[in-house]
Design an enzyme around this catalytic site. Sequence first.
Site, PDB file in Angstrom:
ATOM      1  N   ASP A 265      24.404 -36.849 -32.457  1.00  0.00           N
ATOM      2  CA  ASP A 265      23.293 -36.254 -33.185  1.00  0.00           C
ATOM      3  C   ASP A 265      22.055 -37.149 -33.235  1.00  0.00           C
ATOM      4  O   ASP A 265      22.164 -38.371 -33.357  1.00  0.00           O
ATOM      5  CB  ASP A 265      23.762 -35.943 -34.613  1.00  0.00           C
ATOM      6  CG  ASP A 265      22.860 -34.973 -35.342  1.00  0.00           C
ATOM      7  OD1 ASP A 265      22.318 -34.066 -34.687  1.00  0.00           O
ATOM      8  OD2 ASP A 265      22.734 -35.106 -36.568  1.00  0.00           O
TER       9      ASP A 265
ATOM     10  N   HIS B 164      15.826 -33.299 -44.449  1.00  0.00           N
ATOM     11  CA  HIS B 164      16.928 -34.251 -44.415  1.00  0.00           C
ATOM     12  C   HIS B 164      17.032 -35.037 -45.724  1.00  0.00           C
ATOM     13  O   HIS B 164      16.040 -35.277 -46.412  1.00  0.00           O
ATOM     14  CB  HIS B 164      16.738 -35.249 -43.266  1.00  0.00           C
ATOM     15  CG  HIS B 164      17.038 -34.670 -41.920  1.00  0.00           C
ATOM     16  ND1 HIS B 164      16.129 -34.634 -40.904  1.00  0.00           N
ATOM     17  CD2 HIS B 164      18.153 -34.107 -41.421  1.00  0.00           C
ATOM     18  CE1 HIS B 164      16.654 -34.067 -39.834  1.00  0.00           C
ATOM     19  NE2 HIS B 164      17.893 -33.741 -40.129  1.00  0.00           N
TER      20      HIS B 164
ATOM     21  N   HIS C 139      18.980 -27.955 -39.650  1.00  0.00           N
ATOM     22  CA  HIS C 139      19.241 -29.326 -40.076  1.00  0.00           C
ATOM     23  C   HIS C 139      18.902 -29.459 -41.557  1.00  0.00           C
ATOM     24  O   HIS C 139      18.251 -28.611 -42.151  1.00  0.00           O
ATOM     25  CB  HIS C 139      18.380 -30.300 -39.271  1.00  0.00           C
ATOM     26  CG  HIS C 139      18.835 -30.491 -37.864  1.00  0.00           C
ATOM     27  ND1 HIS C 139      18.641 -31.666 -37.166  1.00  0.00           N
ATOM     28  CD2 HIS C 139      19.478 -29.667 -36.998  1.00  0.00           C
ATOM     29  CE1 HIS C 139      19.137 -31.559 -35.943  1.00  0.00           C
ATOM     30  NE2 HIS C 139      19.648 -30.350 -35.828  1.00  0.00           N
ATOM     31  N   GLY C 140      19.347 -30.552 -42.176  1.00  0.00           N
ATOM     32  CA  GLY C 140      19.018 -30.791 -43.572  1.00  0.00           C
ATOM     33  C   GLY C 140      19.606 -29.765 -44.515  1.00  0.00           C
ATOM     34  O   GLY C 140      19.010 -29.445 -45.551  1.00  0.00           O
TER      35      GLY C 140
ATOM     36  N   ASN D  28      23.972 -27.960 -39.981  1.00  0.00           N
ATOM     37  CA  ASN D  28      24.254 -29.385 -40.049  1.00  0.00           C
ATOM     38  C   ASN D  28      24.244 -29.888 -41.492  1.00  0.00           C
ATOM     39  O   ASN D  28      23.312 -29.600 -42.244  1.00  0.00           O
ATOM     40  CB  ASN D  28      23.194 -30.175 -39.271  1.00  0.00           C
ATOM     41  CG  ASN D  28      23.330 -30.028 -37.772  1.00  0.00           C
ATOM     42  OD1 ASN D  28      24.018 -29.144 -37.275  1.00  0.00           O
ATOM     43  ND2 ASN D  28      22.657 -30.900 -37.038  1.00  0.00           N
TER      44      ASN D  28
ATOM     45  N   THR E  43      24.277 -35.388 -45.972  1.00  0.00           N
ATOM     46  CA  THR E  43      24.088 -35.980 -47.297  1.00  0.00           C
ATOM     47  C   THR E  43      25.063 -35.436 -48.330  1.00  0.00           C
ATOM     48  O   THR E  43      25.523 -36.183 -49.218  1.00  0.00           O
ATOM     49  CB  THR E  43      22.642 -35.754 -47.766  1.00  0.00           C
ATOM     50  OG1 THR E  43      21.751 -36.370 -46.821  1.00  0.00           O
ATOM     51  CG2 THR E  43      22.389 -36.345 -49.132  1.00  0.00           C
TER      52      THR E  43
END
Length: 289
Positions: free
Chosen positions: A84, A183, A211-212, A233, A236
């Site tokens: 990634d 993100h 993403h994020g 994705n 965190t």
Amino acid sequence: MPLAATGDLVAQAAAARGAVAAFNIITLEHVEAVITGAEAVGAPVVLQISENAVKFRYGRLLPLARAAVAAAERAEIPVALHLDHVQSDDLLRQAPDAGFSSVMYDAARLPYAENLATTRAAAEWGHQQGLWIEAELGEVGGKNGLPPLDAHAPGARTDPDQAREFVAATGVDALAVAVGSSHAMTSRTAVLDHTLLTDLSAGLTVPLVLHGSSGVPDGELRRAVAGGIAKVNVGTALNAAMTRAIRGFLAANPEAVDSRKYLSVGREAMAATVQDLITVLRSASPAAA
């Protein structure tokens, strides 16, 4: 079972109007937690190792990648391995021999023309190696030679016309789009631009990636999948779950020194997070009805 291919898992999810979950891993506990959580709901999953995670591991890709492959081959569900946010061509070239079926090549920091040329070269090389290539566009501010806004900075949005041009010119297999997620969010407060997502989905023939996603609430995730996102994705959220669990354990057991005791608690918390998120994504697919 043998390693699955990311491209196959994404294609299967897209065909069912669903999304496959992809989790970023840093430690062996992450690997085990992701697989355990996915097995609990019988869903395929993608293990992702980022360039930043490789840097954390002293710049060595193979130790974590080999552990992920070994765990995946013993899993009861299909597991794919994805590299990634790769900016280093040297790291890109390590992917095929390390068990990866796919790479997210990240040149979105570059002005648009450079991103396009660099990504096209990476895709051409990757396809020769049998890799599925995901890419990302910076915000439209990257036109006219200006540096692009980070694709997941607040307010960044992918331009549909530019996205169509970029995909056609680079030959990438999937595109990560900026529609309002960011993100490293630790609160689930992101509001996605679903109108833009509909336009992007209608105008592109490749799967779209979000993403994020750690900062995206369940309802927004469901709408994103219904709107065309085929790969989600998450990173965190796992780290937050692990950290909360370990902090709680150590607060309750201040004399504890055996790392297995608190790491196991962190691993269980991450597995529960994986199970919950996959359940949310599944509920967005018509196949779940």
